[in-house]
Design a protein around this motif. Structure first.
Motif, PDB file in Angstrom:
ATOM      1  N   LEU A  82       0.829  -1.203   0.000  1.00  0.00           N
ATOM      2  CA  LEU A  82       0.000   0.000   0.000  1.00  0.00           C
ATOM      3  C   LEU A  82       0.863   1.251   0.000  1.00  0.00           C
ATOM      4  CD1 LEU A  82      -2.587  -1.145   2.694  1.00  0.00           C
ATOM      5  CD2 LEU A  82      -2.780  -1.356   0.213  1.00  0.00           C
ATOM      6  N   ARG A  83       0.335   2.306  -0.619  1.00  0.00           N
ATOM      7  CA  ARG A  83       1.017   3.598  -0.624  1.00  0.00           C
ATOM      8  C   ARG A  83      -0.014   4.692  -0.414  1.00  0.00           C
ATOM      9  NH1 ARG A  83       5.585   5.002  -4.710  1.00  0.00           N
ATOM     10  NH2 ARG A  83       6.864   4.784  -2.882  1.00  0.00           N
ATOM     11  N   HIS A  84       0.347   5.662   0.383  1.00  0.00           N
ATOM     12  CA  HIS A  84      -0.554   6.783   0.661  1.00  0.00           C
ATOM     13  C   HIS A  84      -0.587   7.720  -0.537  1.00  0.00           C
ATOM     14  CE1 HIS A  84      -1.624  10.781   2.291  1.00  0.00           C
ATOM     15  NE2 HIS A  84      -2.535  10.055   2.928  1.00  0.00           N
ATOM     16  N   SER A  85      -1.792   8.095  -0.928  1.00  0.00           N
ATOM     17  CA  SER A  85      -1.975   9.046  -2.020  1.00  0.00           C
ATOM     18  C   SER A  85      -2.242  10.426  -1.426  1.00  0.00           C
ATOM     19  CB  SER A  85      -3.149   8.616  -2.907  1.00  0.00           C
ATOM     20  OG  SER A  85      -3.428   9.613  -3.864  1.00  0.00           O
ATOM     21  N   ASP A  90      -5.821   8.822   0.870  1.00  0.00           N
ATOM     22  CA  ASP A  90      -6.155   7.451   1.262  1.00  0.00           C
ATOM     23  C   ASP A  90      -5.038   6.506   0.849  1.00  0.00           C
ATOM     24  OD1 ASP A  90      -6.448   7.417  -1.435  1.00  0.00           O
ATOM     25  OD2 ASP A  90      -8.448   6.524  -1.477  1.00  0.00           O
ATOM     26  N   LEU A  91      -5.172   5.245   1.262  1.00  0.00           N
ATOM     27  CA  LEU A  91      -4.191   4.232   0.890  1.00  0.00           C
ATOM     28  C   LEU A  91      -4.652   3.538  -0.380  1.00  0.00           C
ATOM     29  CD1 LEU A  91      -3.382   2.631   4.356  1.00  0.00           C
ATOM     30  CD2 LEU A  91      -1.919   4.110   3.005  1.00  0.00           C
ATOM     31  N   ARG A  92      -3.705   3.354  -1.276  1.00  0.00           N
ATOM     32  CA  ARG A  92      -4.021   2.668  -2.533  1.00  0.00           C
ATOM     33  C   ARG A  92      -3.067   1.501  -2.701  1.00  0.00           C
ATOM     34  NH1 ARG A  92      -4.983   7.029  -7.163  1.00  0.00           N
ATOM     35  NH2 ARG A  92      -5.814   5.143  -8.085  1.00  0.00           N
ATOM     36  N   GLU A  94      -0.469  -0.395  -4.427  1.00  0.00           N
ATOM     37  CA  GLU A  94       0.541  -0.090  -5.447  1.00  0.00           C
ATOM     38  C   GLU A  94       0.950  -1.346  -6.209  1.00  0.00           C
ATOM     39  OE1 GLU A  94       4.830   0.905  -4.559  1.00  0.00           O
ATOM     40  OE2 GLU A  94       4.058   2.862  -5.162  1.00  0.00           O
TER      41      GLU A  94
END
Length: 200
Positions: A82-85, A90-92, A94
């Motif tokens: 996961l990576r923060h946008s 929010d978390l997406r 990746e």
């Protein structure tokens, strides 16, 4: 005088493997794993000699990949990365990581090897070290500078003979020629290094 891998290799090549052997190559990866000395016998079988100059080095050998057979048995469960946008806060997802799983089984002999030996100075050897070896099939060669026969650099004693690997087939004549070619090229490379050293 301290021990070196080169001095031990030279003594083995000139004294132990100087008859009934086609070729001896130092630091060779032909089997897929490094051999300090790769020896091709007259009946085209491979002998792998591992040279050790300290007890710690000998004990560490069991961790080498050459002593393990890895069998793929599937994969671990998928793990999303996961990576923060910053723009949507929010978390997406990746990527999704999926690591392979392997079962490790010890090998009695390295791949393609008919016999395996450890060669080390007599002064560092103790029978308790047998328990640290990765295989009970390996032979032990001990080298000693004291009491060596006239004309020889070291005395080489076999305190345990290597057990032959019955499943190791002879290599092809073409493979033996390739190994001999490698030994020949290494010799000419050594001459070139010597000339550079003498010119400096």
């Amino acid at each position: 005088m301290s021990w070196s891998e080169n001095s031990i290799a030279r003594a083995l090549a000139r004294q132990t493997f100087n008859r009934k052997y086609l070729v001896v190559v130092p630091n060779c990866n032909w089997t897929g794993h490094e051999c300090d000395l790769l020896v091709v016998t007259e009946n085209l079988r491979i002998i792998d000699v591992e040279i050790k100059i300290s007890r710690a080095d000998l004990k560490a050998d069991a961790k080498k990949e050459k002593w393990w057979r890895r069998e793929h048995i599937g994969s671990w469960p998928s793990v999303p990365v996961l990576r923060h946008s910053a723009w949507s806060n929010d978390l997406r997802v990746e990527s999704i990581a999926r690591r392979a799983r392997y079962k490790s089984t010890p090998n009695d002999w390295p791949t393609k090897v008919w016999k395996h030996y450890y060669a080390l100075p007599k002064e560092i050897w103790h029978p308790d070290l047998l328990a640290a070896l990765p295989s009970s099939q390996s032979g032990i060669l001990l080298l000693d500078r004291d009491g060596c026969p006239v004309g020889q650099a070291m005395r080489v004693d076999c305190v345990r003979r290597a057990t032959p690997n019955r499943d190791a087939k002879p290599i092809s004549p073409a493979a033996a020629v390739d190994i001999a070619r490698l030994a020949s090229l290494r010799m000419w490379d050594a001459y070139a290094r010597l000339e550079k050293r003498e010119a400096a």
